[in-house]
Design a protein around this motif. Structure first.
Motif, PDB file in Angstrom:
ATOM      1  N   GLU A  18       0.836  -1.212   0.000  1.00  0.00           N
ATOM      2  CA  GLU A  18       0.000   0.000   0.000  1.00  0.00           C
ATOM      3  C   GLU A  18       0.865   1.254   0.000  1.00  0.00           C
ATOM      4  O   GLU A  18       0.637   2.185  -0.777  1.00  0.00           O
ATOM      5  CB  GLU A  18      -0.920  -0.017   1.236  1.00  0.00           C
ATOM      6  CG  GLU A  18      -1.808   1.183   1.373  1.00  0.00           C
ATOM      7  CD  GLU A  18      -3.113   1.064   0.607  1.00  0.00           C
ATOM      8  OE1 GLU A  18      -3.845   2.063   0.567  1.00  0.00           O
ATOM      9  OE2 GLU A  18      -3.412   0.008   0.057  1.00  0.00           O
ATOM     10  N   THR A  19       1.864   1.276   0.875  1.00  0.00           N
ATOM     11  CA  THR A  19       2.723   2.452   0.979  1.00  0.00           C
ATOM     12  C   THR A  19       3.554   2.635  -0.287  1.00  0.00           C
ATOM     13  O   THR A  19       3.628   3.737  -0.832  1.00  0.00           O
ATOM     14  CB  THR A  19       3.622   2.347   2.228  1.00  0.00           C
ATOM     15  OG1 THR A  19       2.785   2.115   3.379  1.00  0.00           O
ATOM     16  CG2 THR A  19       4.423   3.618   2.445  1.00  0.00           C
ATOM     17  N   ALA A  20       4.150   1.566  -0.787  1.00  0.00           N
ATOM     18  CA  ALA A  20       4.976   1.654  -1.995  1.00  0.00           C
ATOM     19  C   ALA A  20       4.152   2.124  -3.189  1.00  0.00           C
ATOM     20  O   ALA A  20       4.614   2.943  -3.998  1.00  0.00           O
ATOM     21  CB  ALA A  20       5.634   0.312  -2.293  1.00  0.00           C
ATOM     22  N   ARG A  21       2.937   1.617  -3.317  1.00  0.00           N
ATOM     23  CA  ARG A  21       2.078   2.018  -4.438  1.00  0.00           C
ATOM     24  C   ARG A  21       1.800   3.519  -4.394  1.00  0.00           C
ATOM     25  O   ARG A  21       1.933   4.222  -5.394  1.00  0.00           O
ATOM     26  CB  ARG A  21       0.763   1.226  -4.384  1.00  0.00           C
ATOM     27  CG  ARG A  21      -0.180   1.514  -5.520  1.00  0.00           C
ATOM     28  CD  ARG A  21      -1.295   0.460  -5.581  1.00  0.00           C
ATOM     29  NE  ARG A  21      -1.975   0.259  -4.325  1.00  0.00           N
ATOM     30  CZ  ARG A  21      -3.085   0.908  -3.960  1.00  0.00           C
ATOM     31  NH1 ARG A  21      -3.640   1.787  -4.764  1.00  0.00           N
ATOM     32  NH2 ARG A  21      -3.651   0.653  -2.805  1.00  0.00           N
ATOM     33  N   HIS A  22       1.474   4.020  -3.216  1.00  0.00           N
ATOM     34  CA  HIS A  22       1.181   5.450  -3.100  1.00  0.00           C
ATOM     35  C   HIS A  22       2.448   6.305  -3.177  1.00  0.00           C
ATOM     36  O   HIS A  22       2.388   7.451  -3.625  1.00  0.00           O
ATOM     37  CB  HIS A  22       0.378   5.723  -1.838  1.00  0.00           C
ATOM     38  CG  HIS A  22      -1.029   5.228  -1.936  1.00  0.00           C
ATOM     39  ND1 HIS A  22      -1.852   5.472  -3.020  1.00  0.00           N
ATOM     40  CD2 HIS A  22      -1.772   4.475  -1.083  1.00  0.00           C
ATOM     41  CE1 HIS A  22      -3.028   4.914  -2.835  1.00  0.00           C
ATOM     42  NE2 HIS A  22      -3.011   4.300  -1.660  1.00  0.00           N
ATOM     43  N   VAL A  23       3.576   5.774  -2.753  1.00  0.00           N
ATOM     44  CA  VAL A  23       4.841   6.500  -2.935  1.00  0.00           C
ATOM     45  C   VAL A  23       5.124   6.659  -4.426  1.00  0.00           C
ATOM     46  O   VAL A  23       5.620   7.699  -4.867  1.00  0.00           O
ATOM     47  CB  VAL A  23       6.001   5.795  -2.200  1.00  0.00           C
ATOM     48  CG1 VAL A  23       7.354   6.332  -2.651  1.00  0.00           C
ATOM     49  CG2 VAL A  23       5.847   5.977  -0.695  1.00  0.00           C
ATOM     50  N   GLY A  24       4.788   5.657  -5.220  1.00  0.00           N
ATOM     51  CA  GLY A  24       4.931   5.788  -6.670  1.00  0.00           C
ATOM     52  C   GLY A  24       4.066   6.910  -7.220  1.00  0.00           C
ATOM     53  O   GLY A  24       4.504   7.683  -8.081  1.00  0.00           O
ATOM     54  N   HIS A  25       2.838   7.025  -6.702  1.00  0.00           N
ATOM     55  CA  HIS A  25       1.976   8.137  -7.107  1.00  0.00           C
ATOM     56  C   HIS A  25       2.615   9.467  -6.699  1.00  0.00           C
ATOM     57  O   HIS A  25       2.637  10.417  -7.493  1.00  0.00           O
ATOM     58  CB  HIS A  25       0.596   8.031  -6.448  1.00  0.00           C
ATOM     59  CG  HIS A  25      -0.150   6.795  -6.804  1.00  0.00           C
ATOM     60  ND1 HIS A  25      -0.971   6.153  -5.912  1.00  0.00           N
ATOM     61  CD2 HIS A  25      -0.199   6.061  -7.941  1.00  0.00           C
ATOM     62  CE1 HIS A  25      -1.512   5.093  -6.494  1.00  0.00           C
ATOM     63  NE2 HIS A  25      -1.050   5.019  -7.731  1.00  0.00           N
ATOM     64  N   ALA A  26       3.127   9.520  -5.464  1.00  0.00           N
ATOM     65  CA  ALA A  26       3.752  10.753  -4.980  1.00  0.00           C
ATOM     66  C   ALA A  26       4.981  11.112  -5.810  1.00  0.00           C
ATOM     67  O   ALA A  26       5.245  12.291  -6.061  1.00  0.00           O
ATOM     68  CB  ALA A  26       4.120  10.605  -3.495  1.00  0.00           C
ATOM     69  N   ASP A  27       5.719  10.111  -6.245  1.00  0.00           N
ATOM     70  CA  ASP A  27       6.902  10.361  -7.070  1.00  0.00           C
ATOM     71  C   ASP A  27       6.503  11.042  -8.375  1.00  0.00           C
ATOM     72  O   ASP A  27       7.128  12.020  -8.809  1.00  0.00           O
ATOM     73  CB  ASP A  27       7.638   9.045  -7.334  1.00  0.00           C
ATOM     74  CG  ASP A  27       9.008   9.251  -7.948  1.00  0.00           C
ATOM     75  OD1 ASP A  27       9.708  10.208  -7.556  1.00  0.00           O
ATOM     76  OD2 ASP A  27       9.387   8.450  -8.815  1.00  0.00           O
ATOM     77  N   ILE A  28       5.456  10.557  -9.001  1.00  0.00           N
ATOM     78  CA  ILE A  28       4.982  11.159 -10.253  1.00  0.00           C
ATOM     79  C   ILE A  28       4.477  12.578 -10.000  1.00  0.00           C
ATOM     80  O   ILE A  28       4.803  13.509 -10.750  1.00  0.00           O
ATOM     81  CB  ILE A  28       3.890  10.281 -10.895  1.00  0.00           C
ATOM     82  CG1 ILE A  28       4.510   8.962 -11.380  1.00  0.00           C
ATOM     83  CG2 ILE A  28       3.196  11.023 -12.040  1.00  0.00           C
ATOM     84  CD1 ILE A  28       3.492   7.891 -11.726  1.00  0.00           C
ATOM     85  N   LEU A  29       3.698  12.758  -8.938  1.00  0.00           N
ATOM     86  CA  LEU A  29       3.187  14.096  -8.628  1.00  0.00           C
ATOM     87  C   LEU A  29       4.313  15.070  -8.317  1.00  0.00           C
ATOM     88  O   LEU A  29       4.272  16.236  -8.730  1.00  0.00           O
ATOM     89  CB  LEU A  29       2.192  14.030  -7.471  1.00  0.00           C
ATOM     90  CG  LEU A  29       0.882  13.314  -7.777  1.00  0.00           C
ATOM     91  CD1 LEU A  29       0.068  13.113  -6.506  1.00  0.00           C
ATOM     92  CD2 LEU A  29       0.087  14.071  -8.827  1.00  0.00           C
ATOM     93  N   ARG A  30       5.324  14.604  -7.595  1.00  0.00           N
ATOM     94  CA  ARG A  30       6.461  15.489  -7.284  1.00  0.00           C
ATOM     95  C   ARG A  30       7.208  15.853  -8.557  1.00  0.00           C
ATOM     96  O   ARG A  30       7.613  16.997  -8.757  1.00  0.00           O
ATOM     97  CB  ARG A  30       7.388  14.803  -6.266  1.00  0.00           C
ATOM     98  CG  ARG A  30       8.577  15.633  -5.820  1.00  0.00           C
ATOM     99  CD  ARG A  30       8.131  16.869  -5.005  1.00  0.00           C
ATOM    100  NE  ARG A  30       9.236  17.762  -4.750  1.00  0.00           N
ATOM    101  CZ  ARG A  30       9.813  17.936  -3.556  1.00  0.00           C
ATOM    102  NH1 ARG A  30       9.364  17.268  -2.501  1.00  0.00           N
ATOM    103  NH2 ARG A  30      10.810  18.777  -3.416  1.00  0.00           N
ATOM    104  N   GLU A  31       7.393  14.890  -9.459  1.00  0.00           N
ATOM    105  CA  GLU A  31       8.056  15.192 -10.722  1.00  0.00           C
ATOM    106  C   GLU A  31       7.249  16.232 -11.519  1.00  0.00           C
ATOM    107  O   GLU A  31       7.830  17.148 -12.105  1.00  0.00           O
ATOM    108  CB  GLU A  31       8.252  13.921 -11.545  1.00  0.00           C
ATOM    109  CG  GLU A  31       8.995  14.180 -12.842  1.00  0.00           C
ATOM    110  CD  GLU A  31       9.265  12.913 -13.643  1.00  0.00           C
ATOM    111  OE1 GLU A  31       9.950  13.022 -14.667  1.00  0.00           O
ATOM    112  OE2 GLU A  31       8.797  11.821 -13.255  1.00  0.00           O
ATOM    113  N   LEU A  32       5.933  16.095 -11.541  1.00  0.00           N
ATOM    114  CA  LEU A  32       5.093  17.057 -12.236  1.00  0.00           C
ATOM    115  C   LEU A  32       5.126  18.443 -11.570  1.00  0.00           C
ATOM    116  O   LEU A  32       4.951  19.455 -12.229  1.00  0.00           O
ATOM    117  CB  LEU A  32       3.647  16.562 -12.299  1.00  0.00           C
ATOM    118  CG  LEU A  32       3.389  15.363 -13.209  1.00  0.00           C
ATOM    119  CD1 LEU A  32       1.978  14.822 -12.987  1.00  0.00           C
ATOM    120  CD2 LEU A  32       3.604  15.748 -14.664  1.00  0.00           C
TER     121      LEU A  32
END
Length: 173
Positions: A151-165
């Motif tokens: 759960e945490t890793a999946r949402h960290v992946g989302h956060a990574d994309i949002l931070r890049e954007l």
């Protein structure tokens, strides 16, 4: 054989030949730390900015994962009287919702406190400890840890994309 230098912030690498519990906990702690790295350094408006059609924001992801920690560790393993594990889709979606008091620092502090409490609770039980879960029946602490890593890793992946954007920042470190 030459000694390999390993960054000590990479718990899963440091614990690559450790016991099962150390490996599981180090992976979860690593992803928890990466989530905070994705949040920190952003302004409050940037952390709360919607960059997708959904309501997903970096701040909302931190708020959501704080609630998920509470649900799986605090409520399931150490419930206060009358506390009930939430089972509705509405509760899950509501956990992404920010209020005007949410700041980068308040969200980070709440998440850190919540994770500290989760670690304290989990430390009281062995991996085979089983508790009832309203949707799944019984689950073990081992299963909870694996679920929380996912759960945490999946949402960290989302956060990574949002931070890049948001500002171009990428990567786990």
């Amino acid at each position: 054989m030459a000694e390999i230098a390993i960054d000590p912030t990479l718990g899963p690498v440091v614990n690559r030949v450790a016991g099962e519990r150390d490996v599981l906990e180090s992976f979860l702690d690593f992803h928890r730390a990466v989530l905070l790295r994705k949040l920190r350094g952003l302004s409050d408006p940037d952390a709360a900015r919607r960059l997708l059609p959904s309501a997903t924001t970096i701040a909302g992801l931190v708020r959501h994962l704080t609630e998920i920690e509470r649900n799986w560790f605090h409520i399931l393993l150490d419930p206060a009287p009358g506390e009930v594990f939430p089972t509705s889709e509405e509760a899950a979606l509501a956990s992404f919702t920010l209020d005007e008091r949410d700041t980068v620092e308040s969200l980070a502090a709440d998440y850190e406190r919540t994770c500290d409490r989760s670690r304290e609770i989990a430390a009281r039980f062995d991996l085979d400890h089983v508790v009832p879960q309203p949707q799944l029946g019984e689950v073990s602490l081992r299963w909870i840890l694996v679920h929380m890593i996912e759960e945490t890793a999946r949402h960290v992946g989302h956060a990574d994309i949002l931070r890049e954007l948001t500002d171009g920042t990428t990567g786990a470190l």
